[in-house]
Design an enzyme around this catalytic site. Sequence first.
Site, PDB file in Angstrom:
ATOM      1  N   LYS A  81      77.246  30.857  30.341  1.00 15.71           N
ATOM      2  CA  LYS A  81      78.373  29.927  30.405  1.00 15.71           C
ATOM      3  C   LYS A  81      79.279  30.062  31.628  1.00 15.71           C
ATOM      4  O   LYS A  81      79.902  29.111  32.067  1.00 15.71           O
ATOM      5  CB  LYS A  81      79.213  30.083  29.138  1.00 15.71           C
ATOM      6  CG  LYS A  81      78.552  29.480  27.932  1.00 15.71           C
ATOM      7  CD  LYS A  81      79.210  28.193  27.590  1.00 15.71           C
ATOM      8  CE  LYS A  81      78.273  27.158  27.081  1.00 15.71           C
ATOM      9  NZ  LYS A  81      78.927  25.883  26.822  1.00 15.71           N
ATOM     10  N   ASP A 128      83.448  28.565  20.886  1.00 12.95           N
ATOM     11  CA  ASP A 128      82.954  29.396  19.787  1.00 12.95           C
ATOM     12  C   ASP A 128      82.571  30.761  20.309  1.00 12.95           C
ATOM     13  O   ASP A 128      81.955  31.554  19.600  1.00 12.95           O
ATOM     14  CB  ASP A 128      81.823  28.712  19.020  1.00 12.95           C
ATOM     15  CG  ASP A 128      81.036  27.777  19.889  1.00 12.95           C
ATOM     16  OD1 ASP A 128      80.751  28.149  21.032  1.00 12.95           O
ATOM     17  OD2 ASP A 128      80.718  26.667  19.429  1.00 12.95           O
TER      18      ASP A 128
HETATM   19  C1  LIG Z   1      74.525  30.864  23.835  1.00 16.82           C
HETATM   20  C2  LIG Z   1      74.672  29.399  23.982  1.00 16.82           C
HETATM   21  N1  LIG Z   1      73.576  28.667  24.149  1.00 16.82           N
HETATM   22  C3  LIG Z   1      73.635  27.332  24.293  1.00 16.82           C
HETATM   23  C4  LIG Z   1      74.851  26.678  24.263  1.00 16.82           C
HETATM   24  C5  LIG Z   1      74.861  25.187  24.353  1.00 16.82           C
HETATM   25  O1  LIG Z   1      75.491  24.682  25.484  1.00 16.82           O
HETATM   26  P1  LIG Z   1      76.194  23.259  25.412  1.00 16.82           P
HETATM   27  O2  LIG Z   1      77.369  23.387  24.512  1.00 16.82           O
HETATM   28  O3  LIG Z   1      76.512  22.958  26.815  1.00 16.82           O
HETATM   29  O4  LIG Z   1      75.201  22.314  24.824  1.00 16.82           O
HETATM   30  C6  LIG Z   1      76.025  27.418  24.096  1.00 16.82           C
HETATM   31  C7  LIG Z   1      77.334  26.774  24.086  1.00 16.82           C
HETATM   32  O5  LIG Z   1      78.369  27.381  23.896  1.00 16.82           O
HETATM   33  C8  LIG Z   1      75.936  28.807  23.955  1.00 16.82           C
HETATM   34  O6  LIG Z   1      77.023  29.584  23.795  1.00 16.82           O
END
Ligand SMILES: Cc1ncc(COP(=O)(O)O)c(C=O)c1O
Length: 402
Positions: A81, A128
Amino acid sequence: MKEGVEISYILNTEARKRAPSGSLTEPFSLSVAESVRRFHQSFPQYDPTPLVTFTNRARNLKVANIWIKDESHRFGLNAFKVLGASYAIACVIGGKLGIPEADLSFHIFNSDPIREKLTGTTFVTATDGNHGRAVAWAAQKLGVNAVVYMPQGSSRARFEAIKQYGAQTEIIKGNYDDAVHWAAEQAQKNDWILVQDTAWEGYEEIPTRIIQGYLTLLHEALEQLGGKIPTHVFVQCGVGSLAAAMQASIVELFGPNRPISVVVEPERASCFYESMSINDGNLHKISGDLNTIMAGLACGEPGLLAWKILYSYADVFVTCSDSVAIKGMRILANPLAGDGKVVSGESGAVTTGLLACLVGDARYRKSAEALKITQESKILLISTEGDTDPDMYQKIVSGNAD
Ligand SMILES: Cc1ncc(COP(=O)(O)O)c(C=O)c1O
């Protein structure tokens, strides 16, 4: 939503018929990706994350190859992120100070005169876990304040991981989408800058920067593949920004010859899947407690920009039950001899679990055929996080959680 069914999918049969529309994908072109990557490379913490090859698992599952981009190593933050948050915050600051995007670098922000000009600047977000940690980290590195709101039920470990970077961190009543609305309200009330990883009507500039930030991940992977092009890219989807970055970028790079894209959500937070099944071209929200162990994917409102990109070009939308994520975590934690180990959390591992179900479980033979997975398939997976909730991780991989 089909509760209790491990895997459901919808094919987006129009995706390959649509001509690429420049306005949707051009902001994610190769030249933008190169400029974003230069920015990330300016951080002392920057290193490409490993691309792990699962040769033996691929043989075992009867596909040509499986590659896993391991984002647990990203900037020491255990998730991808920070690529988005750092770039978006830098763009906002650059905009305030008149620094063009192509000239943004960590060193500029690390100078005393610039830091003085930024005194009192506050960025706010909802999360989150992983995005908030990234905002808090980037704000600390760039010398500005951060305020982070989390939904009810957020894990203590993820809360503490954000607080350690000096951000004012609070758990609010309500789900992830409520936290986003709360953060937006607080931004307005206090004259803070909202750095949210999802877009809505009138709020698209910062989410676009965040999506651009994620381009570094794909471009590193393509470089690490040394010219081999995957036949399939599986990508997790919460508000859709990561999936949109991957999708827009492969449309820009490969046009009609692009890999098949598979967008993966938890069954109880499947807002893209639901929007696609309604199929009127509009995004549709889902509400409720979005109860899933995949905390990073527990979102009920698709990001507007992500929806436009994924509705236009993504090939398949899939929902998975929590059991699929658990399966993926255990596979990645217990590699076959000769394959690398990947520490992968609930949201990070679901695509591996999905692939294992599709090609390893006779119940899903028809689904695998529909997704055009054959013995020739070369599949790129992204493990988007490490053990961001270490207790939960241990419980699951040691077999004490179902
Ligand atoms: C570990 C992880 N994978 C995937 C995602 C998905 O990303 P997006 O919210 O941009 O779809 C998130 C989003 O917070 C995440 O924390």
